[in-house]
Design an enzyme around this catalytic site. Structure first.
Site, mmCIF file in Angstrom:
data_model
loop_
_atom_site.group_PDB
_atom_site.id
_atom_site.type_symbol
_atom_site.label_atom_id
_atom_site.label_comp_id
_atom_site.label_asym_id
_atom_site.label_seq_id
_atom_site.Cartn_x
_atom_site.Cartn_y
_atom_site.Cartn_z
ATOM 1 N N ARG A 165 -1.840 12.826 -3.815
ATOM 2 C CA ARG A 165 -2.428 11.582 -3.861
ATOM 3 C C ARG A 165 -3.471 11.418 -2.632
ATOM 4 O O ARG A 165 -2.930 11.640 -1.328
ATOM 5 C CB ARG A 165 -1.799 10.319 -3.863
ATOM 6 C CG ARG A 165 -2.369 8.985 -3.990
ATOM 7 C CD ARG A 165 -1.504 7.786 -4.142
ATOM 8 N NE ARG A 165 -0.495 7.692 -3.171
ATOM 9 C CZ ARG A 165 -0.837 6.948 -2.081
ATOM 10 N NH1 ARG A 165 -1.800 6.632 -1.723
ATOM 11 N NH2 ARG A 165 0.308 6.992 -1.106
ATOM 12 N N GLY A 219 -1.792 0.462 4.610
ATOM 13 C CA GLY A 219 -3.150 1.228 4.885
ATOM 14 C C GLY A 219 -4.230 0.097 4.239
ATOM 15 O O GLY A 219 -4.979 -0.463 4.781
ATOM 16 N N ARG A 267 -2.717 14.409 3.081
ATOM 17 C CA ARG A 267 -1.134 14.150 3.497
ATOM 18 C C ARG A 267 -0.198 15.280 3.482
ATOM 19 O O ARG A 267 0.690 15.757 4.123
ATOM 20 C CB ARG A 267 -0.580 13.055 2.775
ATOM 21 C CG ARG A 267 -1.171 11.848 3.090
ATOM 22 C CD ARG A 267 -0.714 10.641 2.322
ATOM 23 N NE ARG A 267 -1.241 9.237 2.782
ATOM 24 C CZ ARG A 267 -1.094 8.011 2.234
ATOM 25 N NH1 ARG A 267 -0.277 8.013 1.350
ATOM 26 N NH2 ARG A 267 -1.552 7.000 2.891
ATOM 27 N N GLU A 271 -9.509 6.847 6.061
ATOM 28 C CA GLU A 271 -8.376 7.523 6.071
ATOM 29 C C GLU A 271 -8.418 9.168 5.657
ATOM 30 O O GLU A 271 -9.483 9.609 5.305
ATOM 31 C CB GLU A 271 -7.013 7.062 5.260
ATOM 32 C CG GLU A 271 -6.886 5.405 5.653
ATOM 33 C CD GLU A 271 -5.904 4.765 4.716
ATOM 34 O OE1 GLU A 271 -5.512 3.630 5.079
ATOM 35 O OE2 GLU A 271 -5.529 5.311 3.673
ATOM 36 N N LEU A 297 -3.073 1.995 -4.883
ATOM 37 C CA LEU A 297 -3.290 0.543 -5.353
ATOM 38 C C LEU A 297 -4.327 0.438 -6.174
ATOM 39 O O LEU A 297 -4.429 -0.525 -7.375
ATOM 40 C CB LEU A 297 -3.457 -0.367 -4.072
ATOM 41 C CG LEU A 297 -2.219 -0.692 -3.234
ATOM 42 C CD1 LEU A 297 -2.655 -1.223 -1.932
ATOM 43 C CD2 LEU A 297 -1.021 -1.294 -3.960
ATOM 44 N N THR A 331 4.572 -2.426 -3.701
ATOM 45 C CA THR A 331 3.086 -2.785 -3.324
ATOM 46 C C THR A 331 3.265 -3.671 -1.940
ATOM 47 O O THR A 331 2.716 -3.565 -1.049
ATOM 48 C CB THR A 331 2.690 -3.970 -4.534
ATOM 49 O OG1 THR A 331 2.475 -3.136 -5.481
ATOM 50 C CG2 THR A 331 1.533 -4.849 -3.920
ATOM 51 N N GLU A 380 2.927 3.413 -10.256
ATOM 52 C CA GLU A 380 3.281 4.546 -9.448
ATOM 53 C C GLU A 380 4.436 5.174 -10.630
ATOM 54 O O GLU A 380 4.644 6.471 -10.381
ATOM 55 C CB GLU A 380 4.152 4.451 -8.097
ATOM 56 C CG GLU A 380 4.621 5.698 -7.544
ATOM 57 C CD GLU A 380 5.382 5.348 -6.172
ATOM 58 O OE1 GLU A 380 5.669 6.247 -5.657
ATOM 59 O OE2 GLU A 380 5.378 4.120 -5.845
ATOM 60 N N HIS A 437 5.087 10.903 3.645
ATOM 61 C CA HIS A 437 4.087 10.339 4.249
ATOM 62 C C HIS A 437 4.407 11.118 5.522
ATOM 63 O O HIS A 437 5.443 11.185 6.099
ATOM 64 C CB HIS A 437 4.333 8.815 4.596
ATOM 65 C CG HIS A 437 3.170 8.254 5.013
ATOM 66 N ND1 HIS A 437 2.831 8.250 6.499
ATOM 67 C CD2 HIS A 437 1.916 7.366 4.443
ATOM 68 C CE1 HIS A 437 1.702 7.607 6.555
ATOM 69 N NE2 HIS A 437 1.173 7.276 5.646
ATOM 70 N N HIS A 441 7.478 9.204 0.309
ATOM 71 C CA HIS A 441 6.698 8.101 0.068
ATOM 72 C C HIS A 441 6.134 7.849 -1.223
ATOM 73 O O HIS A 441 6.237 6.554 -1.782
ATOM 74 C CB HIS A 441 5.437 8.331 1.026
ATOM 75 C CG HIS A 441 4.537 7.262 0.988
ATOM 76 N ND1 HIS A 441 4.811 6.181 1.842
ATOM 77 C CD2 HIS A 441 3.106 7.100 0.916
ATOM 78 C CE1 HIS A 441 3.574 5.367 1.639
ATOM 79 N NE2 HIS A 441 2.554 6.041 1.207
ATOM 80 N N ASP A 493 13.481 3.838 -12.192
ATOM 81 C CA ASP A 493 14.176 3.028 -13.350
ATOM 82 C C ASP A 493 13.340 3.394 -14.632
ATOM 83 O O ASP A 493 13.840 3.841 -15.587
ATOM 84 C CB ASP A 493 14.443 1.770 -13.196
ATOM 85 C CG ASP A 493 15.299 1.443 -11.942
ATOM 86 O OD1 ASP A 493 16.258 2.304 -11.583
ATOM 87 O OD2 ASP A 493 15.467 0.590 -11.376
ATOM 88 N N ILE A 522 1.829 -4.819 -7.778
ATOM 89 C CA ILE A 522 0.524 -4.805 -8.310
ATOM 90 C C ILE A 522 0.113 -4.650 -9.676
ATOM 91 O O ILE A 522 -0.638 -5.601 -10.258
ATOM 92 C CB ILE A 522 -0.549 -4.257 -7.363
ATOM 93 C CG1 ILE A 522 -2.051 -4.431 -7.686
ATOM 94 C CG2 ILE A 522 -0.319 -2.725 -7.531
ATOM 95 C CD1 ILE A 522 -2.993 -3.961 -6.658
#
Length: 525
Positions: free
Chosen positions: A391, A53, A295, A119, A397, A48, A380, A247, A356, A226, A13
């Site tokens: 997070r 979710g 989380r 969430e 996203l 992405t 990310e 996660h 995650h 990378d 994205i």
């Protein structure tokens, strides 16, 4: 040697939104710059694509920016950059509208309004989603939209090996130097086996996360850190790498390692409950919010419960959700589990935490600028300051979309002031032989993943970190020796990048002398 105005590394994205904005901006102008996007696999394969979710944004009149800001700060243990949190949250709705204009579909209720989910850590319903394959839908829409433009070239099977800076001109580049400049990248053409030089006026890194440094992850195989590793080698600034998010609910399959199937947090948002082997709603013993706590808390609660019971997983009870809603809202999860013989309308789902998301990464300012001139980054692979120590669900996203816009604005200004560096040498492969046996690379990669999972996971200690550092150093020495004497290959370069990532995560964890967010050590209880 290839020369382009804008080079994009990564096709998720972040990279696609940025490239699309450039295409639109220059469409009606006299100047038509060359935009090149490289991706080491096929363009659809990115982090992405696997986001289930959704994307968080304040679009309901009953919600507010202030509530979203506070939820983000609370989840991040208040070490977030509040200016960045405000920037991302307040610009979120506009970026959502752009995604929709580019063709992204989000689920709507019968009355035509967006069906917003809730969430963990969110005080309101603000998650836009497309069933349980939101990332896949966004990826589809962006790739379709970018095909309309002929001034962007997508090169698949191109692996970015190194950033080109003054180092390649024989100059001494240090982390304290203020005028380090990025001139482009050396990239391995996986089809020909040759390393090509791609020069650019402005380079954007949108290379995703680091999940593959752990033996079990929700990330795809391309997530080997990378961009972060390349930036660190080029003496760019990287920070907060110790904050690795696990996660809480990846599907557990006995004996299975590697890529784990994600059970989205949205399922808990719809009412699913985590239970131990006795059927108890155990998370409430750790946090009053129970299964909808942030989380970091839920992952540690599961880790603690598994250790207490001597089990390898806990259970997610989705049978409490209406059957029709379960099948319509979570069709891919229902189908996947069905194939494994689990009827989630009646049976519990075995789940365990898996690597995650990375909250740290390449340091960027609010203009998406890194510490290296003409090198931008978003998504990310960056540390913007949004997430702090942990997070908030579905903010990733959102961050990628907002920072892709900021990077686009910056890039259009930079390109006017920049020319290509003409004296860049070709990649030097003198003295190298054919690639070494894959067994050596695969074994080192496996050893690295086990070290990270066993010693630098959800719960850490000074002794575990010391052992991890020592074992990683040995793998580093063996790999560097291999790298110097053999021809470039993607597996070898990925291993090298992963070792750098492991070093950064371990080093960050060793320097963090308090339990906060995703970093938890038994030595600081």
């Amino acid at each position: 040697m290839t020369k382009v105005d804008f080079l994009v590394v990564g096709s998720g994205i972040a990279g696609l939104s940025y490239a699309l904005k450039l295409c639109e901006y220059y469409q009606d102008k006299e100047y038509h710059p060359q935009i090149c996007l490289i991706t080491k696999d096929e363009p659809f394969e990115s982090n992405t694509r696997y986001a289930q979710g959704g994307i968080a944004a304040v679009i309901d009149a009953r919600d507010s920016y202030e509530k979203h800001i506070q939820d983000t700060l609370i989840a991040g243990s208040h070490i977030n950059n509040e200016e960045v949190v405000k920037l991302v949250v307040e610009n979120g709705p506009e970026r959502i509208r752009e995604l929709i204009n580019w063709g992204t579909q989000f689920d709507k209720s019968d009355n035509g309004e967006y069906n917003l989910a809730k969430e963990g850590g969110h005080s309101d319903h603000r998650i836009l989603h497309f069933k349980d394959v939101t990332g896949q839908e966004i990826q589809r829409a962006l790739l379709n939209a970018i095909k309309q433009y002929d001034n962007v070239k997508i090169l698949q099977d191109y692996f970015a090996v190194d950033l080109i800076t003054q180092h390649h001109l024989g100059e001494d580049v240090t982390r304290y130097r203020k005028d380090t400049q990025c001139y482009g990248v050396y990239a391995l053409n996986k089809i020909t086996g040759e390393v090509e030089t791609i020069l650019s006026k402005v380079t954007l890194l949108a290379t995703g996360g680091i999940g593959q440094v752990y033996k079990t992850t929700t990330n795809p195989s391309v997530a080997t850190g990378d961009g972060i590793a390349m930036t660190y080698r080029a003496k760019g600034h990287v920070q907060q790498m110790e904050f690795v998010q696990f996660h809480p609910t990846a599907l557990y399959q006995r004996g299975h390692e590697g890529n784990a199937f994600l059970i989205t947090e949205a399922m808990r948002g719809s009412g699913a409950i985590l239970r131990n082997s006795k059927g108890e709603d155990f998370v409430k013993r750790y946090d009053d919010r129970g299964s909808l706590a942030p989380r970091d808390i839920v992952a540690r609660a599961i880790d603690s419960e598994m250790k207490k019971e001597g089990k390898e997983h806990v259970w997610l009870d989705a049978s409490v959700i209406d059957e029709a809603e379960l099948k319509s809202h979570f069709p891919s999860i229902y189908s996947h589990c069905q194939k494994l013989g689990i009827d989630i309308t009646k049976e519990y789902i075995p789940v365990a935490p898996a690597s995650h998301y990375l909250c740290g990464g390449i340091v960027v300012n609010t203009k998406a600028e890194t510490s290296i001139n003409n090198l931008l980054a978003c998504g990310e692979c960056t540390c913007t300051g949004l997430h702090g120590a942990n997070r908030l669900a579905s903010n990733s996203l959102l961050e990628a979309a907002v920072y892709a816009h900021e990077a686009f604005v910056t890039a259009t200004q930079l390109v006017e002031l920049t020319q290509w560096m003409e004296q860049i040498p070709d990649w030097n492969k003198d003295g190298t032989t054919v690639p070494e046996e894959m067994v050596l690379i695969n074994q080192s990669r496996s050893d690295l993943q086990r070290v990270m999972s066993n010693y630098v996971g959800i719960v850490r200690s000074n002794e575990r970190l010391r052992r991890a550092f020592k074992r990683t150093a040995l793998i580093y020495e063996e790999t560097e020796e291999l790298y110097k004497r053999t021809e470039i290959s993607q597996p070898l370069c990925e291993l090298r990048n992963m070792i750098t990532i492991c070093y950064l995560v371990i080093s960050g964890a060793k320097e963090r002398h308090q339990n906060i967010g995703l970093h938890y050590s038994i030595d600081f209880e």
